[in-house]
Design an enzyme around this catalytic site. Sequence first.
Site, short mmCIF file in Angstrom:
data_model
loop_
_atom_site.label_atom_id
_atom_site.label_comp_id
_atom_site.label_asym_id
_atom_site.label_seq_id
_atom_site.Cartn_x
_atom_site.Cartn_y
_atom_site.Cartn_z
N GLN A 11 -0.54 10.08 18.07
CA GLN A 11 -1.78 9.59 17.47
C GLN A 11 -2.21 8.23 18.04
OE1 GLN A 11 0.06 9.64 13.39
NE2 GLN A 11 -1.24 7.88 13.04
N SER A 43 -2.00 -3.61 5.41
CA SER A 43 -1.88 -2.77 6.60
C SER A 43 -0.70 -3.26 7.41
CB SER A 43 -3.17 -2.90 7.44
OG SER A 43 -2.93 -2.43 8.74
N GLY A 63 0.84 -1.20 0.00
CA GLY A 63 0.00 0.00 0.00
C GLY A 63 0.88 1.26 0.00
N HIS A 64 1.87 1.31 0.89
CA HIS A 64 2.77 2.46 0.92
C HIS A 64 3.52 2.59 -0.41
CE1 HIS A 64 2.85 1.44 5.40
NE2 HIS A 64 2.46 2.70 5.39
N GLY A 81 -3.40 7.02 1.44
CA GLY A 81 -4.16 5.86 0.98
C GLY A 81 -5.63 5.95 1.37
N GLU A 82 -6.49 5.44 0.49
CA GLU A 82 -7.94 5.47 0.77
C GLU A 82 -8.34 4.45 1.83
OE1 GLU A 82 -10.18 5.15 -2.84
OE2 GLU A 82 -9.77 7.23 -3.38
#
Length: 252
Positions: free
Chosen positions: A60, A184, A35-36, A146-147
Amino acid sequence: MIIGNDVKQWQSIRRQDSVDTMLGFVPTMGALHQGHLSLVNRSLQENDKTVVSIFLNPTQFNDPKDLSGYPQTLEQDIAALETAGVDVLLLPDFEQVYPDNYRYKLIESEFSQQLCGASRPGHFDGVLTVVMKLLNIVQAHNAYFGEKDYQQYVLIKEMAEAFFLRTKIIACPTVREADGLAFSSRNARLATGERILAPFFHKTLTQDMSVDSLKAQLESYGFKVDYLEELSGRRYGAVYLGKVRLIDNVAI
Ligand code: PAF
């Protein structure tokens, strides 16, 4: 690839760049996956230079165990970014990013309190604050998100508009494993049985059923549903498999 952990040095290099040099930026917390790398590749295609940051942002994480259990794979990350052809990797530490020790925060008061924000108090304050800092440090033309983290993307895009930032915020489609599970960094923490079950999260989200029926179906498979909601044409969900929290979303 230039690797730098000195924010001031980066700012002076940036000032020397020609105004015509298109700069793309991909902020990350490391533990890089496909993804990255899709964000990195998009930035490499659309810009003259690409900067990536790896900074595991403590502000966070509302749960200290989540922070301490976050996978850290710096050597592999550096190798993957070198191979991809990234120009600059920023590796700042807490003092570099938070000289104020997080006395100053960026808080959004509506959407950030819903969905993931409702389950993880303060999470988006930390995300928005660090992204604002990183965007100001890097001063890129384009930044890529990313969505999979769609709520995060919307909040960052609206923050950039609200504060007249010059960086354009670009969303990139979620990258999935062959069985549909979104890539992820947390997937690495799934036990074998949990990994087999995990793709049923996305499969269920795509079904044409009411939210209540979807929740019941997920629970019957063995997921613990944190939330499942439909908002502005999108279905968002977060579930637990054991201790691992997975999020996903689909357009409806
Ligand atoms: O999506 C992430 O990895 C993080 O929330 C981000 C945007 C890098 C901020 O720490």
